[in-house]
Design a protein around this motif. Structure first.
Motif, short mmCIF file in Angstrom:
data_model
loop_
_atom_site.label_atom_id
_atom_site.label_comp_id
_atom_site.label_asym_id
_atom_site.label_seq_id
_atom_site.Cartn_x
_atom_site.Cartn_y
_atom_site.Cartn_z
N THR A 171 47.00 71.02 36.64
CA THR A 171 46.05 70.29 35.80
C THR A 171 46.65 69.99 34.44
O THR A 171 46.52 68.88 33.91
CB THR A 171 44.75 71.11 35.62
OG1 THR A 171 44.18 71.38 36.89
CG2 THR A 171 43.75 70.35 34.75
N SER B 221 42.62 72.92 31.75
CA SER B 221 43.33 73.62 32.82
C SER B 221 42.64 74.94 33.13
O SER B 221 42.49 75.32 34.30
CB SER B 221 44.79 73.88 32.41
OG SER B 221 45.46 72.68 32.14
N THR C 17 39.24 74.28 34.91
CA THR C 17 39.41 73.90 36.31
C THR C 17 39.77 75.10 37.18
O THR C 17 39.19 75.32 38.25
CB THR C 17 40.51 72.82 36.45
OG1 THR C 17 40.19 71.71 35.61
CG2 THR C 17 40.62 72.36 37.88
#
Length: 377
Positions: free
Chosen positions: A138, A167, A170
């Motif tokens: 990500t 990041s 996620t």
């Protein structure tokens, strides 16, 4: 062809070269020294066949693989510091034995053996590979997309922070259940009693395994129980990741500018910069980490072990009953742990990325410019 290579940024040259070779089906020596008698004309427009998105995708893949290996390795190796950190954070008014990192480690080893420092490491190991793959994938993807939006790099530091935070957001969907189970295994099913629940062999004993811990939590609290403390955890982790990446990327750039380097940073330089970035980010986010540890390990709703109703309530209760300094419990092992984790992670991360570039033909241009092999230090 050499002129064409000059217009491609250094970090993309070798990948671009590899793609050109595939597209033109020309041997490497023919590219560098075309024979006039071959009857083949140089075509200046040949570079136009390069797919820039494909180049970027390879960069993202390299970063994903490097981060996955580095993050997983560091998470497991530095687990003892995480155990010490959690134990200190859940203790109400810690005793002398838990006043420092060293004393806490000695107490755990003396009472539970060396295995006590690695309680819950199985949960970390299981989640490490997929969560780190999502995390670094990500981050690299957002960086890739940001180049098209911020061509001049005017907002690059904000990009680093945003990419780092997103990041973490996620990957948290994957790792938080394992993080919650890991914390429970590190502290026992009644963490308010400190480490005593590990020693008495009572009904409050630690879970038998990662699988047993998952089953117990789901049976008692449902699937939602696996996301206990998620709000506090994601606030902590997004803040940490944003600061860490911003410090790391900016310090890396400033170091290369100040030292006037036209090469990759070596292992020692990356280790120091990464360690500093992780340590500072860990210190700044320690209060929220303390709150997260308390929320994740507290008892079920309606029991005496359930003391906090949320982030703000936890902060208020801790400050009122234990003093504002209680929010900084465990800062020493947290800083040590993340300094080591970040140093190791970024060093391996950059090393793997560099190796993947080199093994696929990248950094050949850099070798020629610097007069040294890209793997040399």
């Amino acid at each position: 062809m050499a002129d064409d290579d000059e217009v491609i940024p250094l970090r993309r040259r070798a990948t671009a070269k590899k793609i050109r070779r595939r597209n033109t089906a020309v041997l490497p020596d023919e590219l560098s020294s075309p024979s006039p008698s071959s009857g083949r004309e140089e075509t200046p427009g040949r570079v136009d066949t390069i797919d820039e998105d494909e180049i970027e995708d390879i960069d993202v893949l390299n970063g994903l693989v490097g981060g996955c290996i580095a993050g997983s390795l560091a998470d497991v190796l530095m687990h003892p510091f995480d155990t010490i950190n959690i134990r200190q954070k859940v203790m109400r008014k810690p005793t002398f034995a838990y006043r420092s990192t060293l004393l806490t480690a000695l107490t755990i080893v003396q009472t539970e053996g060396h295995r006590g420092l690695f309680r819950g490491v199985g949960a970390s190991a299981i989640s490490a590979l997929p969560s780190n793959a999502v995390y670094f994938g990500t981050y690299e993807t957002i960086k890739k997309q940001s180049r098209a939006l911020d061509v001049n790099g005017d907002y690059k530091y904000l990009t680093y922070m945003f990419a780092g935070a997103m990041s973490e957001l996620t990957s948290s969907i994957l790792y938080h259940p394992f993080e919650m189970v890991k914390c429970r295994m590190q502290t026992g099913s009644v963490p308010v009693e400190g480490t005593a629940n590990f020693l008495m062999g009572s009904e409050h004993a630690n879970y038998n395994s990662v699988f047993n811990a998952f089953l117990t939590v789901v049976r008692q609290d449902g699937v939602a129980g696996l996301y206990t403390g998620y709000k506090a955890a994601i606030m902590t982790d997004m803040g940490f990741s944003a600061f860490q990446w911003m410090f790391y990327e900016s310090l890396k750039e400033k170091t290369k500018e100040r030292m006037q380097l036209d090469r990759h940073l070596n292992d020692k330089e990356t280790l120091v910069i990464g360690g500093f970035a992780g340590g500072v980010a860990g210190f700044l986010t320690n209060p929220l980490d303390t709150v997260t540890a308390r929320l994740v390990t507290q008892g079920q709703v309606g029991t005496s072990g359930h003391q906090y109703d949320g982030v703000l309530h936890c902060i208020n209760m801790m400050a009122r009953t234990e003093g504002i300094e209680s929010l900084w419990q465990g800062w020493q092992p947290r800083v040590i742990r993340f300094s080591l984790i970040a140093g190791v992670t970024f060093t391996v991360y950059e090393k793997v990325k560099l190796f993947l570039r080199w093994s696929s033909g990248e950094d050949e241009e850099e070798e020629g410019r610097s007069g040294r092999h890209p793997r040399e230090k």
